[in-house]
Motif scaffolding. Structure first.
Motif, short mmCIF file in Angstrom:
data_model
loop_
_atom_site.label_atom_id
_atom_site.label_comp_id
_atom_site.label_asym_id
_atom_site.label_seq_id
_atom_site.Cartn_x
_atom_site.Cartn_y
_atom_site.Cartn_z
N LYS A 1 -10.83 -17.35 -13.50
CA LYS A 1 -10.94 -17.02 -14.92
C LYS A 1 -11.18 -18.29 -15.75
CE LYS A 1 -10.51 -14.22 -18.52
NZ LYS A 1 -10.51 -15.16 -19.65
N LYS A 2 -10.50 -19.36 -15.43
CA LYS A 2 -10.69 -20.62 -16.17
C LYS A 2 -12.10 -21.15 -15.98
CE LYS A 2 -8.68 -25.18 -16.90
NZ LYS A 2 -9.99 -25.88 -16.93
N ASP B 1 -14.34 -19.11 -18.20
CA ASP B 1 -14.18 -19.49 -19.61
C ASP B 1 -14.82 -20.85 -19.89
OD1 ASP B 1 -12.84 -17.15 -20.09
OD2 ASP B 1 -10.83 -18.04 -19.94
N ALA C 1 -14.39 -14.29 -23.68
CA ALA C 1 -14.97 -15.60 -23.42
C ALA C 1 -15.80 -16.05 -24.62
CB ALA C 1 -15.84 -15.56 -22.17
#
Length: 945
Positions: free
Chosen positions: A842-843, A846, A908
């Motif tokens: 997820k990071k 993003d 995002a």
């Protein structure tokens, strides 16, 4: 599934097993099995079905009334919602005057025989009254006998009230459906340890016929309680066969209704869909995913498209129609697809089964006095639409003045056992070809021999022409003053090893029934694919004490042996029963693993097969050495005492003093490799003469390499009889351990113990081990670079409702693996493999979105994300294309957005915008989106023998 059904299998302190399949299952499960805390009590209210009583022992079989029309005789039905009234006991009597037991679960369409002694009941119990799903029961020769109804697509309950003098015993029975008709939701458990298990909304499917038959009627799929979710674009549906082939995509035929988020297939669309599908047994796989990818659920259903119509009739030995058994029920039992049904004989002596799917079947009527005496076998081929089966009613079941009965009397007077073809099958389909070269063996003429001196007799039946069921009647007199009778039952087949190990359609069937000996249920039937996978010859020897029965008169032993060639007339199977007037040596009469275990957990076989392939599976510990690092040390933690197996052994003579019990395994059924451990060093009981019970058996370590096929498990006992020196039982004469009608077990081994795999294990460990896998699964992993976590628990231990003890809906067949995602760097590292609920993935998403939104000159995160997407798409394309792949699950939410849609997810910086240089991906049909898979992807494969 009703809550009461979920608790049935885990209540009570004595769990008792029933006979079934190829061999008989013992009635006692471990006495210390306890219900889990908070379990609801078992409902004791009898159903509205009127209890039916059989005629008392001694009544001629011909006089026995049809089971569904005979009046109740022993006791009135219960009038209390919780405790049936007990005759002769005032209402104020204490509850302790009624004993309650939980019989182990049984299957539909079975004749079940249990020893009263094994139920801790007197052999001379007075009466039995059934209620609920069971409508006929009988006490005979020291046994409790009953038959179960056909499969309704859901579990059924029944109660048996057994009276002996002033004492009453209430036995509860769970009849486990073998083909659930309800859609079975799939979930892989919590994403990470400690998170709650997600709840799946119920799915209703309207428009299916009986037994989930699909026709041209419209179908509607509706999720309950989800509101107006937009499921239109991302939801998929598949029709698959049993070989994992995709046959149709429902999204090409259905339409979406946004008002209730349902999907419907119209009549015209159903007609188009049906034209693309073959007849027979099919699977529906349904994946409902919302537009925002924050909702994803999966369901599986068993369905049937136009099975065969089977028309049957009863006839005499001379070919005359038999019309005197109207109301009798014919039980049909399938072995691979597990279809089980019942049909009622009409006034013309005919019966019908509809939509019978391709498989090998055993048919019998629900006669409790002479189990399987009227029965037959048939194979329904893939292209069969119409089949006809004829069952021969033996002469002793007919009136004495019929020509068939007179012929039987003449043969008996001549001392020749009656042998005849007891069933015929014809059909419009054709079997697949088989080439056995020049080594084919044709059957000899059916035979029946008897020793001239009367001290012993051998009765045998050898399968003959295709579809003809050969039977030989047993008629043996035990003289006055005889102390014991030895019985040896042997089944030999030339189908072993090539065709039984192929699990081919040429699946010969066999049966035997020995009637008249006290406190025994020597009746069994089976198919060679199940009973002879590991050996060509199976034998069982028992010794029966007849001292009381022959004290003042001779004892007559009757019954039959039978065999049938399935699919052709080659490679025969022979069933033999040998009776002798004395027993010699020390022998194991029976040995059974039991389920559930002492902790009330089902083991060895997954009780829910929506996500699991049926077993039984047995975890084999190969070594106590720990040479491959810390993973093995953790894997072994607590493995000895957890997830144990109940084992019961019956031996003869019952007064023998047993000093040693050893257990061994072998891949071919012969010459077992016995472990050195004496099992008597583990907790056991010997309360009943001739029986040893191990409530919590921990299997010893076994030497030898891993086995790619199946294993036979054998017990051997050592002891003394009277003043004789110590002797051993002969494993060739008996001792094969049975479970659920088979003696062949698929072995599981700890994948994390394999040298080439130990360094690729990730995640926390569960007690007993959580990487138990088939040898073929281990080979699959060894040829892949993936890092893996859960596979299966030890002995595929499950919770009472069928979830793996590891917390998954699946993972109970040693062929389902959780693995890290590809990290996009050429490996499967934890961070970008999904650790921490996919936090680093997820990071990365993003960070890449921020680079795109800010129009950064250098975009390293975007490059890494592009590589991550490419690596995982390639992985999934590759694995989904394999024929062995059943299904693959990937994560929802941000995994779905970037991997499938090629868009940045909501939230995002560049939300819902395309990821540069990445196109949307059409995921393979076998890849489904599922909640709980942000940390890993899951694959289910077919990797069993």
């Amino acid at each position: 599934m009703k809550a009461t059904l979920l608790t049935m299998a885990v209540l009570a302190s004595a769990l008792l097993a029933a006979c079934g399949g190829g061999t008989q299952t013992p009635p006692n499960a471990p006495p210390d099995a306890q219900a889990p805390p908070g379990s609801a009590p078992v409902a004791e209210t009898p159903s509205s079905t009127p209890p039916v009583a059989e005629a008392p022992p001694g009544t001629p079989p011909a006089a026995e009334k049809p089971s569904d029309t005979a009046p109740a005789a022993e006791a009135p039905p219960s009038t209390s919602p919780s405790t049936p009234p007990v005759a002769g006991v005032p209402p104020s009597a204490p509850a302790a005057s009624v004993k309650r037991i939980q019989l182990n679960e049984v299957k539909p369409a079975e004749v079940v025989i249990l020893s009263l002694q094994d139920l801790d009941l007197p052999a001379g119990a007075d009466s039995v009254t059934p209620s609920g799903a069971i409508s006929n029961a009988l006490l005979m020769d020291g046994t409790l006998r009953f038959s179960t109804p056909g499969d309704t697509g859901e579990d059924q309950e029944a109660t048996l009230e057994i009276k002996s003098g002033a004492a009453t015993t209430i036995g509860h029975v769970l009849i486990r459906s073998q083909r659930l008709t309800a859609a079975q939701a799939y979930d892989d458990g919590p994403e990470e340890d400690g998170l709650p298990v997600p709840v799946r909304p119920p799915l209703t499917v309207d428009g299916l016929g009986p037994n989930n038959t699909i026709t041209d009627a419209p179908l509607t799929f509706r999720l309950q309680g989800v509101g107006a979710l937009d499921l239109k674009d991302k939801s998929k549906g598949l029709v698959m066969d049993k070989n994992n082939n995709v046959l149709g995509r429902l999204e090409d035929f259905w339409s979406f209704n946004p008002t209730d988020s349902s999907f419907s297939i119209s009549v015209s669309a159903m007609q188009r869909l049906l034209r693309t599908l073959p007849s027979g047994d099919l699977n529906l796989g349904l994946n409902f995913v919302s537009k925002d990818a924050e909702f994803a659920v999966n369901y599986d259903m068993l369905v049937i498209k136009q099975g065969a119509k089977v028309s049957g009739r009863l006839q005499s030995l001379n070919g005359d129609p038999v019309t005197t058994f109207a109301g009798r029920k014919i039980l049909l039992k399938g072995y691979n697809a597990r279809m089980r049904a019942e049909a009622v004989v009409d006034a013309n002596g005919t019966f019908t089964f509809e939509n019978v799917i391709p498989d090998t079947y055993f048919l019998t009527w629900n006669d409790l006095r002479n189990p399987y005496i009227v029965s037959g076998s048939m194979a329904i081929f893939k292209n069969t639409t119409q089949a006809s089966v004829t069952l021969v009613v033996p002469p002793n079941m007919l009136e004495t003045d019929t020509s068939s009965a007179k012929l039987a009397a003449q043969r008996a007077g001549a001392g020749t056992p009656l042998s005849y073809v007891s069933g015929y099958t014809t059909q419009d389909g054709t079997p697949p070809p088989r080439d056995i070269g020049t080594t084919g063996i044709t059957p000899s003429a059916r035979s029946a021999t008897r020793a001239a001196d009367g001290a012993s007799a051998t009765f045998s039946a050898t399968s003959n022409a295709q579809g003809q069921d050969v039977i030989t009647n047993i008629n043996f007199t035990v003289p006055v003053g005889t102390k014991s009778v030895g019985v040896k039952m042997t089944v030999f087949t030339y189908e072993y090893p090539h065709y039984t190990r192929q699990q081919s359609i040429f699946n010969d069937t066999w049966a035997y029934s020995v009637v008249g000996l006290p406190a025994t249920g020597l009746s069994a039937n089976g198919l060679v694919n199940q009973s002879h996978y590991t050996q060509g010859r199976t034998s069982k020897t028992v010794c029966v004490d007849v001292t009381e029965q022959t004290r003042n008169a001779a004892l007559t032993v009757s019954g039959f042996v039978r065999a049938i060639n399935i699919g052709d007339y080659l490679l025969p199977t022979t069933t033999t029963v040998e009776l002798t007037l004395a027993c010699k040596g020390l022998s194991v009469s029976s040995a059974h693993f039991l389920s559930p275990n002492a902790n009330a957990h089902p083991i060895l076989n997954p009780i829910r097969t929506g996500a699991n392939l049926p077993g039984p599976y047995l975890s084999i510990q190969q070594s106590d050495a720990l040479p491959f690092g810390p993973y093995r040390l953790i894997q072994r933690s607590g493995s000895g005492a957890s997830h144990t197996i109940p084992l019961e052994i019956t031996y003869k003579p019952a007064d023998a003093k047993i000093t040693e019990v050893h257990i061994g395994i072998s891949p071919d059924g012969g010459d077992p490799a016995f472990a050195a451990d004496n099992l008597l060093g583990q907790a056991h009981t010997t309360d009943t003469p001739g029986k040893i019970k191990f409530p919590r058996l921990s299997l010893p370590t076994f030497a030898g390499s891993r086995v790619n096929g199946k294993l036979a498990v054998t017990v051997r006992i050592t002891g003394t009889v009277g003043d004789t020196p110590a002797i051993r039982s002969d494993p060739a004469e008996g001792g094969k351990v049975e479970f659920d009608g088979t003696t062949a077990f698929t072995p599981l081994y700890l994948a994390a113990d394999v040298a080439s795999l130990s360094g690729r294990r990730y995640g926390s460990r569960d007690a007993g081990g959580d990487s138990w896998a088939t040898e073929r699964t281990i080979n699959w992993l060894s040829n892949k670079p993936y890092r893996f976590d859960d596979i299966s628990g030890k002995h595929v231990t499950q919770t009472a409702n069928g979830r793996s003890i590891l917390g998954h809906e699946g993972h109970s067949d040693g062929q389902q693996i959780d693995m890290r995602y590809a990290d996009g760097r050429g490996g499967f590292g934890d961070a970008l493999g999904g650790q921490g609920n996919g936090a680093q993935i997820k990071k990365l998403i993003d960070d890449a979105a921020a680079e795109v939104a800010g129009n950064a000159v250098q975009k390293p995160s975007l490059s890494a994300l592009q590589a991550w997407i490419a690596a995982n798409r390639a992985l999934l394309d590759r694995e989904a294309a394999n024929a062995s792949t059943r299904v693959i699950y990937i994560g929802d939410s941000f995994i779905e957005h970037v991997l499938i849609d090629a868009k940045f997810p909501p939230g995002a910086s560049a939300a819902s915008t395309p990821i540069p240089d990445v196109m949307a991906w059409t995921k393979p049909a076998k890849v489904r989106t599922e909640a709980g898979h942000l940390s890993h992807w899951h694959i289910s494969i077919s990797a069993r023998p």
